[in-house]
Structures are given as C-alpha cells and as structure tokens.
Design an enzyme around this catalytic site. Structure first.
Site, short mmCIF file in Angstrom:
data_model
loop_
_atom_site.label_atom_id
_atom_site.label_comp_id
_atom_site.label_asym_id
_atom_site.label_seq_id
_atom_site.Cartn_x
_atom_site.Cartn_y
_atom_site.Cartn_z
CD GLU A 70 -15.40 -31.35 -71.34
OE1 GLU A 70 -14.93 -30.13 -71.58
OE2 GLU A 70 -16.41 -31.92 -71.92
CG ASP A 112 -10.56 -22.47 -76.04
OD1 ASP A 112 -11.37 -22.66 -75.24
OD2 ASP A 112 -9.80 -23.36 -76.67
#
Lengths: 267, 406
Positions: free
Chosen positions: A49, A60
């Site tokens: 990824e 995040d």
C-alpha cells in the site's frame, strides 16, 4: 483475474496469509520510494500500500501525518506517485500496488484521467479513506474499466447491513479497521477482530485484510490467524522518520521489521 | 418553471443524502458513518418534535436573550448618504456572537442522545466559547481544538474557555489554524465516537451538519424578516453577511431565499487582496473539491493540496466553505464578494466611532462591503447587515496593528 486476486489465490494455495506493508510515497523524499518498495518485497511483502500524501490527513495519527508533511515538503505530487509505481513495475510485475489516500488530489486530477494514468503506471487498487460507497458511484465504474480494484474500509462501528452493502461494492480485498481511532493509535483486540472477520466471511468471498494496531511479529501472526492478511503501516513509517537524515539505512530497517512479521506469520 | 419557483425550491435542500446539487454529501472514514447516520436519524426525529423545538426556543429566549434587535444605524446611514442600514445585532447574544444559536441546539441533541462528552473546533474562539458555555450549563465534559496560531491571536477567548471548564488543545499540525483544528477534532471523534458528540461550529462538514447548523442559525433570518416587516413595513432590498464557513450568513439568508426581490451578498476575507494569493476566499477564487466530509469550493493548489489562508480575522481563516453556499453561488442566488483586511479595519473603526458599536473583525467584513453597497443605493432603499459578533476579542489584534500593547 486482477493482480490482487491472483496474489490471494496463490497465497491460498500455499496456505499463507498476505503481509501488506504501507509506506507514504515520497517520504522522506520522492527519490527513495521505489528502493523502499523493492526492499519490502524482498523482505516478504505480498502487496504494497503506497500512501498518496495529503495536506489534511484526517484519519491518520501523528506518525503518518508527519510522513505526509515530509513528503509534501519534499515536493511529492500525485503525478509523482504514479511515476514511482511505473518505475517499480519496470522490474516487478507480480507484486500488487494499492494506492491509499484521500479523495481530493484524485478528484482534482479528474477521475477518468486518474484511472487512465493509474492503469498505465501499473496500479492495482485504490483505497480512499474518505470515500464511502454512497459517494463512489462516479469513481468505481471508471476504475473498474481500467482494471483497478476499489478497496473499501469496514470499521468496528459498521453495522452488518451496512457491511453487506459495502462488500457488494468491494473488489480486491476489504480493509477491516481493527480499532476505533486513527492510524497507529492503540493496541488491537484480536478476539474482537476474530468475531468481526468471521461475520464478514458470511457476507462476502472478497478477502479481508486487517490494519491499524499491528506492530510486531506477534500481532501480525495473531491477526493472520483470523483474517486473510495483515496490513502494517505506522511501525514502518516510524523507522523512516527515525532515519530520515540517513535514508540509505532505511531499506535494511524496513526489511528487519517486515522479516520478523513474515517469519512469525508463516510459522 | 418560473424563477420564483426555482427560488422556493432552494429551500428544499439538501436532498436525502445531504447533497446540495453536486456539493455536500458525507465523505468520511467508515468509522464515523454509523455516528452520522445515528445523528441524522436523531435530528430528523427531534426537529419534528414540538417539545424539542419548545425547549430550543425557550433557551434562545431566556439564556441567549433572543430576539436580537434589528437596529437602524441612522447616523451611519446618513453619513454614507445611501441606503438605510439595519444591523442584526447577533453581537448582543449571550457569549457575544451568533455561534451560541447553534451550540444550544447541538447541546440539546447531545443531551437527548445521552453523550457525556462534547468536542469542538474553533477559529476565533467564539464557537469554542459558545460550546464551553453550553457544556458548563449541561454539566458535559468539554474539549476544544484550536490552531496554535489562533491560540496566540485569541488569548482572551482561550482563557474564557478554560474558566468555563473546557480543556483547550493547541493544534500544532499543518498551518496551525481552523482547518487543522477541525482535522484534530475529527481524529478525536473517530477515537471516542461512542461517548462523544462533535459540535461542529459552521455549516460545513459531513451531512447532516450543514443542514442542522443552518437550521439552528435560521432564527437570525426568521427574526430579521419579521422585524423588517414590523419596523419598516417591507422586506429589505439586500442582505449582507460575512462568510468563513458561512454559518451566520446561512442563518440570515435561508429564510429569505424565496424572496426574489431580496438581493444577497456573502463577503469573504480578501486578506491582502484577492490577487495577492494571501486571502481566504474559496468562493471568489477557489475551485470545487472534497475536504472535511463535504464537497465544496476550496483553496487548493495544482495537486489538490489544501493551501494556507490568510485573514486578519481568525474566524474567517478557513480554506473551505459550507456546501450550501457553493450551491447558492452556482445557482446565482447569492453574490459572493470579498473585503480586504485594510477596508475591514477601517469599517471596524468607523462603526465604533459613528454608532458606538464595536464589531468583531469577522463581522467587519460584512460592514466593509455593506458600506460600499449602501453608497451605491438610494436613501429610500434598505439593507440588513448581519453584525454576527462583538469586537472585544479583537482588541489585542487591532491594538497590535496600531502598535499598542494592551
């Protein structure tokens, strides 16, 4: 059969689970990313990824936020990320690459334009954190046409009815977010994950990979017992951050961490 | 379809999925989908519940002090020699701005859903203060996220929030302003979604926030419409309000959307000038994109990265705008314009000296444009400017520009 489907089928035959590392493209500088990708594959990665940096990475935690900041400060763009994938593909045609990021840079490039360029570069899947299936009707058909899988998230808060709907839109794999929180934030509860993945198996034949909270061999092994793959991000990005001033040492550090996980998962 | 019909239809938005044409929607990470569906269902139920509405109205009357006056600024109007200027005095609300209309409403939703903790993002600190205020009153735990740069600019409001019992977190990521505070509040919410109600302060964010924040603030426009009819016997010729995220403007505009003869002006922050690159005017100079859960006009670069904004007023220092404004711009119903820092400061000083009313720097954007607009009109015409907040919090900023330390 897409490269991602092939990979899961192959792992299935070998009785193995997928180890999927995440790094942010262009961190700490765009020139290093392809080398990191090759090092990850050598150390046992089944897929990669690759994060598209964004100015506002809302989902995040601090570790990956900082990675996005370093990458953008070094001048990384979405075009640049696609060039990295194309360069990686010159010597690796087997390892699937999934781009992971936020919708806006892709929307700004234009969905059709992105799909075409991503296909040409050799991208296999796209995971946009802030694009639930309800808003994805303009994007998914274009990606499908380009042979790119759309990977959706399932969360602990996702109801069974909603999970069924998401699964019906998904291809490649489903990404189960193991905890309520941002990336890198908490330790996971394997038992709770096992219950959820079992529930998802009833709904879909699409493989289920699990991310958030996997930080070492033991947690990777535990997760791979109850899913089709383990996704590991913040612990790798932390290595990159620690060695950002001496980037030539990063591939070995990434390999060491990933090797430990590979060994534990295959044991 | 006649134009009047079209205008009336503007009041039917958003659609079932929270869209205003191509704008709005719900672009969030999956963990939040359930919380937003739950909030949508709760709001749908309670907004139709007369008991909930009665409690909201009662709080607005006895706690906020509504209705706020519609004040005819006669001396200023005469001085400018143009249209009659009426000020909708949201600065007289408890806590000093329109923000409290929304926090009262959302705190009631929090109460009905049984969440013990509320969080909020804030720019100038007005929304943070309004949130901390209602949290204190309802005994809810409260955490506020504020960009580190804004914490510095708005020290007075930071201290007010602390006195009210809120924990204030200075956000050091990104540009350290409102957008980063909103990112951090989203991260908190995704982590504590079971216990926490997120009180968003503007008409942006994922559905149903743009709708419910607009609805709670629409009391501004409903009152102004009625007051205009009672006090002057007719509707105004134009409405003017500043637009950052756009909650005070949406609150004023919405009840007038179907009144074809009423022109509307949303005033963005032109900072050092629209061509300087240092501004916060996504409707005037930006392009559509997706941020903070909705599609809307954004300030972004060639790679779809959100760029830093600049405005003398912390409350307008935001690179996005509510999706309903984006739609009203494209529909041509509202004119979006901008005022530069310099003219804003001049309007701040002028209203203070001529009418004895010290406006917030955010509201001074509306005053700066309203002044020009009034001068282009005749004395038998009338306009309403939304005086969305009072200027006490900005004294340090203005004094600093004057080279004075207070």
């Amino acid at each position: 059969m897409s490269r991602i489907e092939q990979k899961f089928a192959q792992l299935n035959e070998q009785g193995k689970k997928a180890l999927i590392p995440y790094i942010t493209g262009g961190d700490p500088e765009p020139g290093y990313t392809v080398g990191f990708m090759h090092a990850l594959v050598e150390a046992g990665a089944d897929m990669i990824e690759l994060g598209i940096p964004f100015s506002d990475p809302m989902a995040d935690g601090e570790v990956i936020q900082k990675a996005h900041e370093r990458s953008l400060a070094a001048g990384t763009t979405l075009e640049g990320i696609l060039e990295m994938v194309a360069e990686f593909r010159q010597t690796n045609q087997d390892t699937p690459v999934v781009l992971m990021g936020y919708l806006n840079p892709i929307e700004y490039m234009g969905y059709a334009n992105f799909a075409q360029k991503a296909k040409t570069a050799g991208v296999d899947g796209l995971l946009t954190v802030d694009l639930p299936p309800e808003e994805a009707d303009d994007v998914v058909p274009l990606l499908k046409e380009a042979g790119i899988d759309t990977i959706f998230l399932i969360a602990p808060t996702t109801t069974p009815a909603r999970a069924a709907k998401i699964a019906s839109h998904a291809s490649g794999y489903l990404y189960y977010v193991s905890i309520k929180g941002v990336t890198g934030s908490a330790t996971l509860d394997t038992q709770a994950v096992a219950e959820k993945t079992a529930e998802l198996r009833q709904l879909t034949s699409v493989p289920v990979a699990v991310g958030f909270g996997i930080r070492d061999g033991a947690s990777a092994a535990a997760i791979s017992q109850v899913s089709d793959g383990a996704i590991v991000g913040s612990v790798l990005v932390n290595k990159i951050a620690a060695l950002a001033q001496t980037p030539e040492q990063i591939p070995a550090a990434l390999a060491e961490t990933l090797n430990e996980m590979r060994t534990a998962m295959d044991a | 379809m006649t134009k009047a019909n079209t205008y009336a239809e503007l009041m039917q938005l958003p659609d079932d999925r929270g869209h205003f044409g191509p704008y709005g929607g719900r672009f969030v990470s999956e963990t939040l989908s359930y919380a937003l569906e739950e909030l949508e269902a709760t709001y749908k139920k309670l907004s139709a519940d007369p008991d909930f509405q009665a409690e909201f109205d009662k709080d607005l009357a006895h706690y906020v002090g509504r209705p706020s006056p519609l004040y005819h600024a006669e001396r200023w109007s005469r001085m400018l020699g143009g249209a009659q200027i009426y000020l909708k005095r949201e600065d007289l609300n408890h806590t000093g701005a329109h923000k409290v209309n929304n926090t009262i409403g959302q705190a009631l939703l929090a109460k009905y859903t049984g969440k013990p903790r509320v969080i909020a993002e804030t720019g100038a600190g007005q929304h943070g203060v309004a949130t901390a205020t209602v949290a204190a009153r309802l005994g809810l735990e409260c955490e506020i996220y504020m960009g580190a740069e804004d914490v510095r600019r708005q020290a007075l409001n930071v201290y007010r929030m602390k006195l009210l019992g809120a924990k204030v977190n200075a956000v050091e990521s990104g540009s350290r302003t409102l957008k980063d505070a909103m990112n951090e509040a989203m991260r908190d919410w995704v982590t504590n979604v079971d216990s926490t109600f997120y009180i968003i302060g503007t008409v942006a964010g994922p559905h149903p926030y743009p709708q419910l924040v607009r609805d709670f603030n629409s009391v501004i426009g409903r009152e102004a419409r009625e007051q205009s009819l009672t006090q002057t016997g007719r509707l105004p010729d134009a409405l003017v309000a500043c637009v950052g995220g756009g909650s005070n403007a949406m609150g004023l505009f919405y009840p007038f959307l179907a009144d074809e003869a009423v022109a509307m002006y949303g005033v963005e922050a032109a900072g050092d000038g629209l061509d300087s690159g240092r501004h916060a005017a996504p409707l005037c100079k930006g392009s559509p994109g997706v941020l903070h859960g909705n599609r809307t006009y954004l300030m972004q670069n060639h790679d779809g990265q959100i760029i830093e904004t600049h405005s003398v007023s912390a409350g307008l220092d935001y690179p996005g705008v509510g999706p309903e404004h984006a739609y009203l711009k494209d529909a041509g119903r509202v004119n979006y314009v901008a005022a530069e820092d310099e003219e804003v400061l001049s309007a701040f000083r002028e209203l203070t000296r001529v009418e004895g009313i010290m406006p917030a720097l955010e509201s001074s954007h509306a005053l700066a444009y309203g002044r020009k607009l009034a001068q282009s009109m005749s004395p038998d015409q009338q306009i309403i400017i939304n005086l969305s907040g009072r200027g006490d919090k900005d004294i340090h900023t203005v004094a600093g520009i004057d080279g004075i330390t207070v």
